[in-house]
Design a protein around this motif. Structure first.
Motif, PDB file in Angstrom:
ATOM      1  N   MET A   1       0.763  -1.139  -0.196  1.00 36.64           N
ATOM      2  CA  MET A   1       0.155  -0.080  -0.081  1.00 36.64           C
ATOM      3  C   MET A   1       0.924   1.309  -0.016  1.00 36.64           C
ATOM      4  O   MET A   1       1.984   1.170   0.547  1.00 36.64           O
ATOM      5  CB  MET A   1      -0.842  -0.052   1.146  1.00 36.64           C
ATOM      6  N   ILE A   2       0.317   2.307  -0.885  1.00 39.60           N
ATOM      7  CA  ILE A   2       1.081   3.494  -0.612  1.00 39.60           C
ATOM      8  C   ILE A   2       0.123   4.610  -0.098  1.00 39.60           C
ATOM      9  O   ILE A   2      -1.080   4.561  -0.303  1.00 39.60           O
ATOM     10  CB  ILE A   2       1.588   3.896  -2.239  1.00 39.60           C
ATOM     11  N   GLN A   3       0.791   5.624   0.682  1.00 36.30           N
ATOM     12  CA  GLN A   3       0.045   6.480   1.171  1.00 36.30           C
ATOM     13  C   GLN A   3       0.090   8.012   0.434  1.00 36.30           C
ATOM     14  O   GLN A   3       1.083   8.205   0.119  1.00 36.30           O
ATOM     15  CB  GLN A   3       0.371   6.891   2.539  1.00 36.30           C
ATOM     16  N   PHE A   4      -1.043   8.439   0.093  1.00 39.42           N
ATOM     17  CA  PHE A   4      -0.943   9.860  -0.565  1.00 39.42           C
ATOM     18  C   PHE A   4      -1.461  10.866   0.104  1.00 39.42           C
ATOM     19  O   PHE A   4      -2.470  10.734   0.801  1.00 39.42           O
ATOM     20  CB  PHE A   4      -1.867   9.720  -2.054  1.00 39.42           C
TER      21      PHE A   4
ATOM     22  N   GLY B   1      -5.043   9.706   1.083  1.00 35.50           N
ATOM     23  CA  GLY B   1      -5.532   8.451   0.313  1.00 35.50           C
ATOM     24  C   GLY B   1      -4.693   7.358   0.698  1.00 35.50           C
ATOM     25  O   GLY B   1      -3.473   7.450   0.513  1.00 35.50           O
ATOM     26  N   VAL B   2      -5.170   6.082   0.295  1.00 32.59           N
ATOM     27  CA  VAL B   2      -4.472   4.872   0.319  1.00 32.59           C
ATOM     28  C   VAL B   2      -4.498   4.321  -0.904  1.00 32.59           C
ATOM     29  O   VAL B   2      -5.780   4.146  -1.336  1.00 32.59           O
ATOM     30  CB  VAL B   2      -4.952   3.846   1.463  1.00 32.59           C
ATOM     31  N   TRP B   3      -3.525   3.939  -1.485  1.00 30.16           N
ATOM     32  CA  TRP B   3      -3.689   3.115  -2.981  1.00 30.16           C
ATOM     33  C   TRP B   3      -3.021   1.911  -2.958  1.00 30.16           C
ATOM     34  O   TRP B   3      -1.955   1.722  -1.989  1.00 30.16           O
ATOM     35  CB  TRP B   3      -3.078   4.065  -4.214  1.00 30.16           C
ATOM     36  N   ARG B   4      -3.312   0.864  -3.705  1.00 27.79           N
ATOM     37  CA  ARG B   4      -2.489  -0.282  -3.733  1.00 27.79           C
ATOM     38  C   ARG B   4      -1.321  -0.286  -4.073  1.00 27.79           C
ATOM     39  O   ARG B   4      -0.548  -1.123  -3.770  1.00 27.79           O
ATOM     40  CB  ARG B   4      -3.235  -1.445  -4.580  1.00 27.79           C
ATOM     41  N   SER B   5      -0.640   0.639  -4.883  1.00 31.11           N
ATOM     42  CA  SER B   5       0.475   0.738  -5.337  1.00 31.11           C
ATOM     43  C   SER B   5       0.611   2.346  -5.827  1.00 31.11           C
ATOM     44  O   SER B   5      -0.219   2.835  -6.418  1.00 31.11           O
ATOM     45  CB  SER B   5       1.094  -0.155  -6.429  1.00 31.11           C
ATOM     46  N   ALA B   6       1.949   2.590  -6.158  1.00 31.56           N
ATOM     47  CA  ALA B   6       2.309   3.915  -6.735  1.00 31.56           C
ATOM     48  C   ALA B   6       1.994   3.970  -7.895  1.00 31.56           C
ATOM     49  O   ALA B   6       1.303   4.962  -8.738  1.00 31.56           O
ATOM     50  CB  ALA B   6       3.703   4.166  -6.423  1.00 31.56           C
TER      51      ALA B   6
END
Length: 106
Positions: A1-4, A56-61
């Motif tokens: 997970m990647i944090q935005f 926001g949280v995304w599965r990947s960059a």
């Protein structure tokens, strides 16, 4: 997970307009592959430089980058966004902590 994280400068009195525009973009982004979740925070300090912070949280960059496509760019390049500057960035979690929930008082 990647944090935005995206910090927004919102002039006083323009909070409702910012939220309306942000909501339009958010509705678009939540449909994108790799989207996990989001939170929009408002500063409790009316004089804060960054009045709003989007997390926001995304599965990947790669998912996050792909979501910032032509449709996204069309939304955020509208003239109404000119009043709202932002400072975005992607982050990895390097430390996490929590406490046990506080027991209910009986």
């Amino acid at each position: 997970m990647i944090q935005f994280f995206n910090c927004f400068e919102v002039p006083a009195g323009q909070e409702d307009e910012f939220f309306r525009l942000w909501t339009e973009v958010n509705h678009y982004m939540v449909t994108k592959p790799g989207y996990v979740s989001h939170q929009l925070h408002r500063s409790v300090d009316a004089d804060a430089r960054y009045r709003f912070l989007n997390h926001g949280v995304w599965r990947s960059a790669e998912h996050w980058r792909a979501a910032h496509d032509q449709g996204f760019r069309a939304l955020v390049s509208r003239p109404e966004w000119a009043a709202f500057t932002s400072t975005p960035g992607l982050y990895d979690v390097v430390h996490e902590g929590s406490v046990d929930p506080v027991p209910a008082l009986g």
